[in-house]
Structures are given as C-alpha cells and as structure tokens.
Design an enzyme around this catalytic site. Structure first.
Site, PDB file in Angstrom:
ATOM      1  N   LYS A  41       0.837  -1.200   0.000  1.00 52.20           N
ATOM      2  CA  LYS A  41       0.000   0.000   0.000  1.00 52.20           C
ATOM      3  C   LYS A  41       0.867   1.243   0.000  1.00 52.20           C
ATOM      4  O   LYS A  41       1.746   1.394   0.849  1.00 52.20           O
ATOM      5  CB  LYS A  41      -0.916   0.063   1.223  1.00 52.20           C
ATOM      6  CG  LYS A  41      -1.832   1.311   1.182  1.00 52.20           C
ATOM      7  CD  LYS A  41      -2.669   1.477   2.429  1.00 52.20           C
ATOM      8  CE  LYS A  41      -1.838   1.983   3.587  1.00 52.20           C
ATOM      9  NZ  LYS A  41      -2.659   2.314   4.769  1.00 52.20           N
ATOM     10  N   ARG A  84     -10.691   0.144   7.192  1.00 50.86           N
ATOM     11  CA  ARG A  84      -9.871  -0.921   7.787  1.00 50.86           C
ATOM     12  C   ARG A  84      -9.290  -0.478   9.126  1.00 50.86           C
ATOM     13  O   ARG A  84      -9.142  -1.283  10.043  1.00 50.86           O
ATOM     14  CB  ARG A  84      -8.803  -1.425   6.814  1.00 50.86           C
ATOM     15  CG  ARG A  84      -7.605  -0.500   6.540  1.00 50.86           C
ATOM     16  CD  ARG A  84      -6.524  -0.624   7.601  1.00 50.86           C
ATOM     17  NE  ARG A  84      -5.198  -0.330   7.137  1.00 50.86           N
ATOM     18  CZ  ARG A  84      -4.406   0.611   7.664  1.00 50.86           C
ATOM     19  NH1 ARG A  84      -4.822   1.387   8.632  1.00 50.86           N
ATOM     20  NH2 ARG A  84      -3.186   0.765   7.212  1.00 50.86           N
ATOM     21  N   GLN A 112     -11.080  10.150   9.545  1.00 49.95           N
ATOM     22  CA  GLN A 112     -11.017   8.907  10.324  1.00 49.95           C
ATOM     23  C   GLN A 112     -11.976   8.929  11.511  1.00 49.95           C
ATOM     24  O   GLN A 112     -12.562   7.905  11.869  1.00 49.95           O
ATOM     25  CB  GLN A 112      -9.573   8.664  10.805  1.00 49.95           C
ATOM     26  CG  GLN A 112      -9.359   7.308  11.431  1.00 49.95           C
ATOM     27  CD  GLN A 112      -9.697   6.181  10.473  1.00 49.95           C
ATOM     28  OE1 GLN A 112      -9.358   6.235   9.301  1.00 49.95           O
ATOM     29  NE2 GLN A 112     -10.382   5.163  10.955  1.00 49.95           N
ATOM     30  N   ALA A 196      -0.857   7.966  15.884  1.00 50.99           N
ATOM     31  CA  ALA A 196       0.600   7.824  15.740  1.00 50.99           C
ATOM     32  C   ALA A 196       0.945   6.753  14.713  1.00 50.99           C
ATOM     33  O   ALA A 196       0.610   5.580  14.889  1.00 50.99           O
ATOM     34  CB  ALA A 196       1.235   7.496  17.082  1.00 50.99           C
ATOM     35  N   ASP A 197       1.600   7.160  13.630  1.00 49.49           N
ATOM     36  CA  ASP A 197       2.003   6.219  12.588  1.00 49.49           C
ATOM     37  C   ASP A 197       3.318   6.651  11.956  1.00 49.49           C
ATOM     38  O   ASP A 197       3.579   6.382  10.797  1.00 49.49           O
ATOM     39  CB  ASP A 197       0.905   6.084  11.531  1.00 49.49           C
ATOM     40  CG  ASP A 197       0.641   7.415  10.826  1.00 49.49           C
ATOM     41  OD1 ASP A 197       1.196   8.447  11.254  1.00 49.49           O
ATOM     42  OD2 ASP A 197      -0.123   7.413   9.849  1.00 49.49           O
ATOM     43  N   LYS A 201       5.510  10.937  16.262  1.00 48.93           N
ATOM     44  CA  LYS A 201       4.089  11.207  16.515  1.00 48.93           C
ATOM     45  C   LYS A 201       3.686  10.708  17.897  1.00 48.93           C
ATOM     46  O   LYS A 201       4.211   9.706  18.387  1.00 48.93           O
ATOM     47  CB  LYS A 201       3.219  10.577  15.435  1.00 48.93           C
ATOM     48  CG  LYS A 201       3.225  11.366  14.129  1.00 48.93           C
ATOM     49  CD  LYS A 201       2.014  11.025  13.301  1.00 48.93           C
ATOM     50  CE  LYS A 201       2.023  11.686  11.947  1.00 48.93           C
ATOM     51  NZ  LYS A 201       0.829  11.269  11.161  1.00 48.93           N
ATOM     52  N   SER A 269      -2.801   1.917  17.653  1.00 48.31           N
ATOM     53  CA  SER A 269      -2.900   1.472  16.258  1.00 48.31           C
ATOM     54  C   SER A 269      -1.969   2.287  15.384  1.00 48.31           C
ATOM     55  O   SER A 269      -2.092   3.516  15.316  1.00 48.31           O
ATOM     56  CB  SER A 269      -4.341   1.658  15.763  1.00 48.31           C
ATOM     57  OG  SER A 269      -4.385   1.641  14.354  1.00 48.31           O
TER      58      SER A 269
END
Lengths: 299, 299
Positions: A41, A84, A112, A196-197, A201, A269
C-alpha cells in the site's frame, strides 16, 4: 490473528517525503495468510490539498498472489483505509472497553473520526458522543459530517470535558505531543490512539501508556512509529514485553483483556499491511461479485 | 544525476517473501526531481513460474505527483525494468569501458542479459559476444533469444574463457558466491555486476571489488544489498568512501572515470527507484502521446 499465529507477515514500513518535507509517502507491505495475498500500500498525506479540492490522504493497494507472484489487483483504497483502520479498532474496543461504556469522546475531527464513531456504535451502547475540535468552524463541519453519515448528533466540548466524560476515548490526530492530561482520564476508560504512525508522533501522556493495560496492532512496528515508541524510547517498556501485547494475541486468547472495571486500557494502532490486504481483497470480491451479477443481467 | 545533486531521493528498499521463502517481493520507492514524481515499484521474483508459463520477474510502478500527492499512473513495468537496468548500465559502460572494448562477455542467460547485449552495443564497437550458460540447453535458448531480438550471433563458451576474453563483462545472475576467479580478468576490463540486489547476493570475487575502480548506482543501497556490501562488511571499504563512488557523481563530473588503459573498472548496480520512476514516466508520456494522436485520428 493470522499474524499472531505466524501465518502472515508485516514487512518494514517505509516513510519518505515529497520535495516539500510536509508531504508524506508511506509504504506498507506484507503477506496475509487469510487471503493468500501479498500486498503493497502506498499512502500519501498532503494537508495542503484541501486548498486544491483534493483529498489530503490517498491510498493505493497492490494485491499480489502468494503462489504465482502475479499482480491480481490495483485497488484505490482511500475509503478502504478509513474503514480498515476503524475495523481494527472495533476489534480492540469490543474486547477492551467496559460492556457498559456509553459515552464516546473523540479528539480529532478528520475523516477517520467519522469512521470511528460509526464503527464503535456497533459494539457498545453509545448514548452520547463528545468531540473536541481545534476550532468552532471545524467542530461545526465535523458535527454535520457525522450527522449526515451516521445520524448521530454530537456535542462539541472542550478537550478536558471530552476526556473526563469519555468511557471510550478515540484520538485521530497527527499530533507530536500529548493531547491531554493523564489524570483527566476516567477509571475504567478505554482509549484508542489511532493517530501515531510515524517516528515522533504522539497523542497520549507517556505516563498513561506506561501505566495502562497496553495493546498494539503489531509490536515491531508500534515500537518504531506507534504510540508505544515513546515508552520504549524512554526505557519504560522493552520490545520483548511489547511483543506480548499484540491485538492478535488478545483475539487469539493468548493474553488477557481488561483486568477489572477500573483498569484503563489503551489500544495503539499504527495500521498494518495485513489490514490493507484483507480490506483490498474484500473490496475486490465485492466488485467481482457485482460485475458477475451485472454480466448475468445483460447476457 | 539529480540524486547526486540532492534533487532526488531514494527511500529504503523493502524485501519480503511469499509463504514460500523462495518467492521474493521487493519494494523500491523514491522521489525523482527530473520528472517531479514520487514512485513505488513492487517487484516480484518467482523462479518456479516458468513451469506455469508465467514470467519469473514482474514489476508494477505507481507514479505519484510530487506537488499534489495524487496517483498519476499505475505502470506495468516488467519490460521497463529490464530496459531501465540496461539504461543505467549503458551510462556506466559509456564512461568506464575502454573506447576500444570490442569483446563482450556475459554470465547469466536470463531476460536481463539480452537487454544488456542490446544496450552495450550502442556505446562500444562490440564485434564478439561470449556467453557462459549453466547448461547447453539454456545456452541454446539464450543464443536464439539474443539473435531474435538483436541479430547478434553469440559464442557459447566456458566461464573461464568468457571472463578471460572479455573487454566488458556483464553478470546478471542471482548468485550468492563469486562466479569466477579474480586473476581471470583482463587488465583494462570493465565489469558490470547487475545481479546483486539483496543481502547475501554476490557475483564478483571480493578482492576484485576491493582493488578495482568501483562505482555504484546508490551508495547507501549498494552497501546493504549490492556487490559493495561484501567489501563494506569485510571492512575493506567504509560507507564514507563508498559515498564518493556513485555513478551520479561520475556523470556530474565530480569524480574521475577510468584512470588508465590497464585499470579494471567495476559498476555495481542494485537498481534504484529513481530509475523506475523515470522509466515509468517516459512510458506514460509515450502512451499519452500515442493516445492523443489516435484521438485526433478518430475525431
């Protein structure tokens, strides 16, 4: 769940930027045992895009057959990405939030957050939704989007009131510092930190993450780009301990869920490739089935 | 060249496998200043595919606009991948091989080797091509493919004879050990090592790489997955020294090329995302132009 059983794999995440360092490219890839697919992705974030009338987040997923290595599909996954992410969160909330959790607090008013409200209502008896927007304008826009999509009338509140009232708190921001005070959090609350990704973050106070019952979607990734990076970097949690805190292990019954009604649970996540693959595969099957029935009608 | 000038960027390469650990997925991504595009290439290697009548290598490239972060194109790049790899090599051979280099030796008889023969003939007066196949059968197949595509009649020879005769030697194998002896190499030869693109891959004797005039497509990547990984790991070359050995620096005139007629030069290609982006963009422009003229004809 297949990841926890070793039937799936998540490969390292790549982060790059455009020539404007505020434009992000993230590449997530892996192999999903449940669908027999590998996937890649490419996700972009370009917050200036609202000025151009373009989406600020885009996702494109390639599905590749595990056996033949052939490209099976290219899936436009902008919408799927929100779905998702919320789907993973619903699995966490369903296992971790108190059964009687009825007040949902939301920090972050982007796309989101709408998915989260819609999804969490399906697993808990939510009677009240509070949201803490950055401005009155963004609060009004958000309230309208939530109402249009879900029928829910939300209450706009301060950050502190939102956190203090929440049985379930969901954060969906690009923040790099804690959004609220640890002691505002209700005993027995569940918190889903979805934002946080990336390295740096951060949405939650570090003391909260260190003291709560923490669960992460994928330990190796959470330790680098998730909320968990900060407790690992501060030496408050080892990667070995974190490896025992995966959502997959919880879903597979290998580790316990909420300890008691006063515990605070946190789901961290960062979003993983196996989710992207499963979502893209599901979308492809729906489209394929719809095309099949259309072909039947015209023939 | 734009990479050497800091106008482009290569992000870390991801390597994963299918549930069969012999099926590889590689993801290369970066930003290309010359085209204003970011790109993500998913490449697969599945050597069992010839039994299924499928290609053993596939590539798919996503092109993403640097300014808007929008997906611009999805490019099937199986063919382009061979072309871009040979194109990079031609830049190296054109600057590094002796002007009078007329004998080309080829080790490896896969798809890439045909592209290499076709390309190298455009920059040097190649009168003779020797190839060392693994078997008589693969040699015959290869000779036919080369003849069909380029008209060149190749000579099938032993490994040693091929190396000893070569003014220019090209290796395109998935080898994990040196393919030949250092002292078989002619003084003044140029060697293009195209195969190494993963941890553990190796085609050349380590003493040859350490003593030759070495050039790499991208130092950070070559030190990890290229032929250069072995001299770096053995402590024979530092990453700092390697950073001064890029093809881009050579093309931009920042470092010297062949020192004298007896020097041995080596080009270590691991293949970089900016090549994939530039190739995909070029293909897209050709297709767009062709579609434009077709639309003109029908309107």
């Amino acid at each position: 769940m297949t990841l926890d059983r070793g039937e799936s794999a998540v490969f390292p995440v790549v982060r790059g930027t455009g020539s404007d360092p505020a434009h992000f490219l993230g590449v997530k890839s892996g192999r999903d045992g449940s669908t027999g697919m590998l996937g890649v992705k490419a996700g972009t974030t370009n917050l200036g895009n609202h000025l151009r009338g373009l989406e600020s987040h885009t996702s494109t997923t390639l599905l590749i057959d595990d056996v033949t290595s052939a490209l099976i599909a290219v899936v436009q996954a902008n919408y799927l990405n929100g779905l998702r992410t919320a789907a993973a969160d619903v699995l966490a909330v369903g296992r971790l939030a108190r059964r009687d959790a009825s007040t949902l607090g939301v920090i972050g008013t982007g796309a989101q957050a709408v998915f989260e409200i819609e999804a969490i209502r399906t697993v808990r008896p939510i009677g009240r939704v509070l949201a803490a927007p950055r401005s009155a304008q963004s609060g009004e826009d958000f309230a309208k989007r939530v109402r249009d999509r879900t029928g829910v009338v939300i209450e706009i509140a301060s950050l502190e009131d939102t956190v203090r009232a929440a049985d379930i708190l969901v954060t969906t921001t690009p923040s790099k510092a804690p959004l609220f005070e640890h002691d505002w959090v209700k005993p027995g609350a569940h918190i889903s930190a979805m934002g946080a990704d990336n390295v740096g973050k951060m949405e939650l106070p570090i003391s909260l993450v260190a003291s709560a019952q923490l669960y992460v979607d994928y330990p190796e990734q959470a330790a680098v780009i998730g909320e968990a990076q900060h407790v690992v970097n501060a030496g408050l949690m080892t990667i070995e301990v974190l490896r025992g805190r995966s959502l997959g292990a919880l879903l597979n019954g290998r580790i316990e869920g909420r300890r008691d009604e006063a515990s605070i649970t946190v789901f961290d996540s960062s979003g993983i490739a196996v989710q992207d693959i499963a979502a893209a595969q599901a979308a492809m099957q729906i489209v394929t089935a719809a095309e099949g029935s259309r072909h039947e009608r015209v023939s």
